[in-house]
Design a protein around this motif. Structure first.
Motif, short mmCIF file in Angstrom:
data_model
loop_
_atom_site.label_atom_id
_atom_site.label_comp_id
_atom_site.label_asym_id
_atom_site.label_seq_id
_atom_site.Cartn_x
_atom_site.Cartn_y
_atom_site.Cartn_z
N THR A 1 0.82 -1.22 0.00
CA THR A 1 0.00 0.00 0.00
C THR A 1 0.85 1.27 0.00
N GLY A 2 1.96 1.25 0.74
CA GLY A 2 2.77 2.46 0.87
C GLY A 2 3.47 2.85 -0.41
N GLU A 3 4.11 1.88 -1.08
CA GLU A 3 4.88 2.22 -2.27
C GLU A 3 4.02 2.71 -3.43
N PRO A 4 2.88 2.08 -3.75
CA PRO A 4 2.04 2.64 -4.82
C PRO A 4 1.52 4.04 -4.49
N GLN A 5 1.28 4.30 -3.21
CA GLN A 5 0.83 5.63 -2.82
C GLN A 5 1.92 6.67 -3.07
N ILE A 6 3.17 6.30 -2.76
CA ILE A 6 4.28 7.20 -3.05
C ILE A 6 4.39 7.43 -4.55
N GLN A 7 4.19 6.37 -5.33
CA GLN A 7 4.31 6.50 -6.78
C GLN A 7 3.23 7.42 -7.36
N LEU A 8 2.08 7.47 -6.72
CA LEU A 8 1.05 8.40 -7.17
C LEU A 8 1.55 9.84 -7.04
N TYR A 9 2.27 10.12 -5.96
CA TYR A 9 2.81 11.47 -5.78
C TYR A 9 3.93 11.77 -6.78
N PHE A 10 4.75 10.77 -7.10
CA PHE A 10 5.74 10.95 -8.17
C PHE A 10 5.03 11.28 -9.48
N LEU A 11 3.95 10.55 -9.77
CA LEU A 11 3.21 10.77 -11.01
C LEU A 11 2.62 12.17 -11.06
N LEU A 12 1.97 12.57 -9.98
CA LEU A 12 1.36 13.90 -9.95
C LEU A 12 2.42 14.99 -10.05
N GLY A 13 3.52 14.82 -9.32
CA GLY A 13 4.57 15.83 -9.35
C GLY A 13 5.19 15.99 -10.71
N LEU A 14 5.52 14.88 -11.39
CA LEU A 14 6.16 14.96 -12.70
C LEU A 14 5.19 15.44 -13.78
N VAL A 15 3.93 15.02 -13.69
CA VAL A 15 2.95 15.43 -14.70
C VAL A 15 2.67 16.93 -14.60
N TYR A 16 2.49 17.43 -13.39
CA TYR A 16 2.10 18.82 -13.23
C TYR A 16 3.28 19.79 -13.07
N ALA A 17 4.51 19.25 -13.05
CA ALA A 17 5.67 20.13 -12.88
C ALA A 17 5.76 21.16 -14.00
N ALA A 18 5.53 20.72 -15.24
CA ALA A 18 5.62 21.63 -16.38
C ALA A 18 4.26 22.17 -16.79
N VAL A 19 3.21 21.82 -16.06
CA VAL A 19 1.85 22.21 -16.45
C VAL A 19 1.23 23.13 -15.41
N THR A 20 1.22 22.71 -14.14
CA THR A 20 0.67 23.51 -13.05
C THR A 20 1.62 23.41 -11.85
N PRO A 21 2.66 24.22 -11.81
CA PRO A 21 3.71 24.06 -10.79
C PRO A 21 3.22 24.31 -9.35
N ILE A 22 2.05 24.90 -9.17
CA ILE A 22 1.57 25.20 -7.82
C ILE A 22 1.43 23.94 -6.97
N LEU A 23 1.32 22.77 -7.64
CA LEU A 23 1.16 21.51 -6.91
C LEU A 23 2.47 21.05 -6.25
N LEU A 24 3.62 21.50 -6.76
CA LEU A 24 4.91 20.97 -6.32
C LEU A 24 5.22 21.20 -4.84
N PRO A 25 4.94 22.38 -4.26
CA PRO A 25 5.24 22.55 -2.83
C PRO A 25 4.50 21.56 -1.94
N PHE A 26 3.30 21.21 -2.31
CA PHE A 26 2.53 20.23 -1.52
C PHE A 26 3.18 18.84 -1.60
N ILE A 27 3.74 18.50 -2.77
CA ILE A 27 4.45 17.25 -2.94
C ILE A 27 5.71 17.23 -2.08
#
Length: 772
Positions: A565-591
């Motif tokens: 459960t823990g590792e897939p949850q971490i991977q979701l944050y990697f996915l969100l961070g990398l996807v939105y890094a160049a699109v909506t950077p406001i999400l990065l500080p929360f990550i």
């Protein structure tokens, strides 16, 4: 869609919740009454004394040192103080590699966040595209790529940043892969002797009319591995016996509870209970006499079942744990093909004894393919139908949709605070609730598939959890959220304009994921360290059931890192961070906040709480690396699609190179570093064997491996917690019965193998203790 004020309210609520959890933990952990809940690992290691056994009566339960309350946050620097080599010795390599996932997140996203806010936020903010459009948006959405006009040259900034983020991520991943591969090889070379280093699991042993499985395995390995074969332990189908043992243990716990209750109350009236479902119906009987009779009945059943297993060949599965005299011999056998027919005599490294999932060893090998096909179909339908609750969660973030579905709530929804809570907090909480039962379902699926080790079960379950979250939580939330958010535009515009609307709306879904990160990644992680459930259960068990020190150790329930459960949850944050890094950077500080907080919390838990079930020496890292690469490719493809809807015809084709380079990088890492995680170098095995022979020339490996892979229900040391069932120890199988081979056609067995210790068959017919 959450506005900036609603995001601020959600952030405030989650920050306060996280702080409340951390403060409550800091106070509870220094109370002597809770010492075994928050420091169980040290008790299991025998390095901590119980404060309840010394001092004044009040001080046994409440900490009266008021100065310690002023230092209630000292656990944070203490969690970071232990060096990594010492942490490996203390908790194992699996725990350290798991922590390095959080460190990898910090290494990737801290520089990316700084660069994105310095360069990309000003580029996105200084436009008026959303204000001039018909889209539904908030002030936060002006920080996204959606605020840049179609065909603008500013998209070159996003292209350059995409290349920069990709190269930096790949650099960090390569460094981590290299470091962890070296750590794994060093750990394997330097760790203490373990049974799995000498043992191979052989499956699909072909049937033979002349020999039993026991005889066939011995003869095969004496012929084909004459210099290195040592002994073997056949696999029994003991699942029913295991269920009986577990049932007896449960009833014994209830008997202990009622006996303690009767003794503590000092009353003449004995406790009673109803024999029906959950004790709610049925005949009322004396509880102590009832459970004593049930235990006696189960003891007889256990004796009969065990006798059937040990005397009947139908309970012997076509599989065995085969042990070798050296690590080198085991490595050669585990990593080579044993027969000209590749479907029989299948060998693989045996899991360490703690890691074996015994129930699945009794599954016939031929049924595994069918089982996996069934689970693949079931997982497909589970993923598909889970879109329904995901759509419901997204509808919660749409006030207009709620008003249409429930007109009576219109007056309540006009209150600003209620609206802020619904859009800023409720979607994240609802999604978290829907995902609570999912890991249990996926683990049941993995068990049904037939994997034979707990680590493999968890990795398989983690893979499915990641796929599920990618399809439902990520893609499902984006698609359904965009549909609810821009429903009015979809209705009143032509079909050709819909892709453009979707392309502009996807970056604006970052606000939903921000609320989810705060609920799950901030408050959720802070709640993990509080250990509310283990705290309550420990005190209940300690009051009602604990009689001995062993009972108290079982009541502590330290738990372990739940990789599935823990590792897939971490991977979701990697996915969100990398996807939105160049699109909506406001999400990065929360990550970044999530990775930092989680690293400190889980480091503390690993040092003081978690007690791992097994040690795989970081074997899961290739999966982690592969999922981060997948997230990187998804981010590149999504940015490519967004730029195509923005008519950035000059910059978009240059993005095609990025997925190609990323896939090439992944293949390079796979070829260069992954072999260290799937194979054991013969050079390392020989070096380890040579050093061991030099240090311990009189080592008897056979005695060391004798009972390592005996099923737990046959293991005297773990037999029903020391409860005597009236069965003599002589009846328990200790080692495979050794018998002479019956085939006269195989007289070419080497002479050395015939003189082997394993062929003392006539002296060891039924009981090892009859051997000289």
């Amino acid at each position: 869609m959450a506005s900036s004020s609603e995001i601020g309210l959600a952030a405030g609520m989650n920050i306060l919740t996280a702080i409340a959890f951390l403060v409550a933990f800091a106070i509870l952990r220094i109370q002597p009454l809770n010492d075994r809940v928050y420091f169980p690992k040290w008790y299991l290691k025998g390095l901590r004394n119980d404060p309840l056994q010394s001092g004044a009566f009040v001080q046994k339960f409440v900490n009266l040192d008021f100065r310690s309350y002023l230092r209630f946050l000292n656990w944070m620097p203490a969690a970071l103080h232990m060096p990594e080599p010492e942490l490996i010795d203390h908790a194992g390599l699996d725990s350290v590699v798991y922590l390095r996932i959080y460190l990898t997140g910090l290494k990737i996203f801290v520089p990316i966040a700084c660069l994105a806010f310095t360069v990309m936020v000003p580029v996105n903010w200084t436009n008026r595209t959303l204000e001039q459009s018909k889209l539904t948006f908030t002030e936060i959405d002006k920080l996204s790529i959606s605020n840049i006009p179609t065909g603008s040259n500013r998209f070159w900034t996003h292209l350059v940043m995409a290349y920069t983020f990709t190269f930096w991520t790949c650099y960090v991943l390569k460094r981590e892969y290299e470091i962890i591969a070296a750590m794994r090889l060093h750990f394997i070379a330097s760790e203490q002797r373990r049974p799995d280093q000498f043992t191979v699991l052989v499956r699909n042993v072909p049937p033979d009319p002349d020999e039993t499985v026991n005889e066939l395995v011995e003869h095969f390995f004496l012929v084909n591995h004459p210099d290195h074969y040592l002994s073997h332990q056949v696999v029994y189908d003991a699942n029913f016996l295991s269920n009986l043992v577990n049932e007896r243990k449960t009833k014994q716990n209830w008997l202990d509870y009622y006996q303690l209750k009767y003794n503590r109350n000092n009353q003449s009236k004995r406790p009673s209970m109803k024999t029906g479902y959950l004790g709610l119906c049925g005949k009322r009987v004396d509880a102590i006499d009832y459970y004593q009779s049930e235990i006696d009945k189960l003891s007889k059943e256990i004796c009969k079942e065990r006798e059937k297993i040990t005397k009947s060949s139908k309970y012997v599965m076509p599989a065995a744990f085969v042990s070798f005299k050296t690590r080198w011999g085991a490595a050669v056998c585990a990593q080579t093909e044993q027969s000209r027919n590749p479907t029989i005599w299948l060998t693989e490294w045996a899991p360490e004894p703690r890691d074996v999932y015994w129930d699945n060893l009794a599954i016939p090998f031929v049924s595994l393919t069918i089982r996996r096909l069934i689970i693949a179909v079931a997982f497909f339908f589970l993923t598909f139908f889970f879109m329904i609750p995901i759509a419901f969660v997204q509808s919660l973030a749409n006030i207009d949709g709620i008003v249409k579905a429930a007109p009576f709530m219109k007056g309540l929804l006009e209150v600003k605070f209620v609206t802020s809570v619904i859009q800023g907090v409720l979607p994240g909480i609802a999604l978290k609730i829907f995902l609570i039962i999912l890991p249990s379902i996926l683990m049941m699926m993995s068990k049904f598939e037939g994997f034979i080790s707990i680590s493999t079960l968890e990795r398989r379950s983690a893979t499915r959890y990641y796929i599920f979250q990618f399809i439902n939580v990520f893609l499902g939330s984006i698609i359904t959220g965009t549909a609810f958010q821009q429903l009015n535009n979809f209705i009143h515009q032509s079909a050709n304009e819909i892709p453009v609307t979707i392309g502009a709306s996807i970056p604006m879904k970052a606000t939903f994921f921000i609320t989810y990160i705060m609920v799950d990644g901030w408050a959720g992680v802070a709640g993990e360290i509080l250990r509310i459930k283990p705290l309550i259960f420990y005190h209940l068990k300690n009051f009602f059931l604990v009689k001995t020190e062993k009972d108290r150790e079982e009541a502590m329930n330290p738990g372990s890192l739940t990789f599935n459960t823990g590792e897939p949850q971490i991977q979701l944050y990697f996915l969100l961070g990398l996807v939105y890094a160049a699109v909506t950077p406001i999400l990065l500080p929360f990550i970044v906040v999530f990775f930092g907080l989680a690293y400190v919390v889980y480091r503390h838990q690993i040092i003081n709480v978690y007690h791992q079930q097994y040690e795989s020496a970081g074997a899961f890292w290739p999966d982690v690396h592969g999922r981060i690469i997948t997230a990187l490719i998804v981010s590149q493809l999504l940015l490519m699609g967004l730029l195509s809807t923005k008519e950035a015809t000059q910059s978009t084709p240059l993005l095609i190179v990025l997925p190609v380079l990323t896939i090439w990088f992944h293949r390079f890492c796979k070829g260069r570093y992954e072999p260290a995680f799937v194979r054991y170098p013969l050079q390392e095995a020989m070096m380890k064997d040579t050093l061991e022979r030099a240090r311990e020339p009189c080592l008897n490996v056979k005695n060391y491996l004798e009972n390592a892979y005996v099923h737990p229900v046959f293991n005297n040391a773990n037999r029903w917690d020391g409860i005597d069932d009236g069965v003599s120890d002589d009846e328990w199988p200790k080692e495979p019965t050794l018998v002479a081979t019956k085939r006269s056609s195989r007289t070419t067995t080497p002479a050395q193998s015939q003189r082997s210790e394993s062929t003392r068959t006539l002296l060891c017919v039924t009981d090892e203790r009859s051997c000289p």
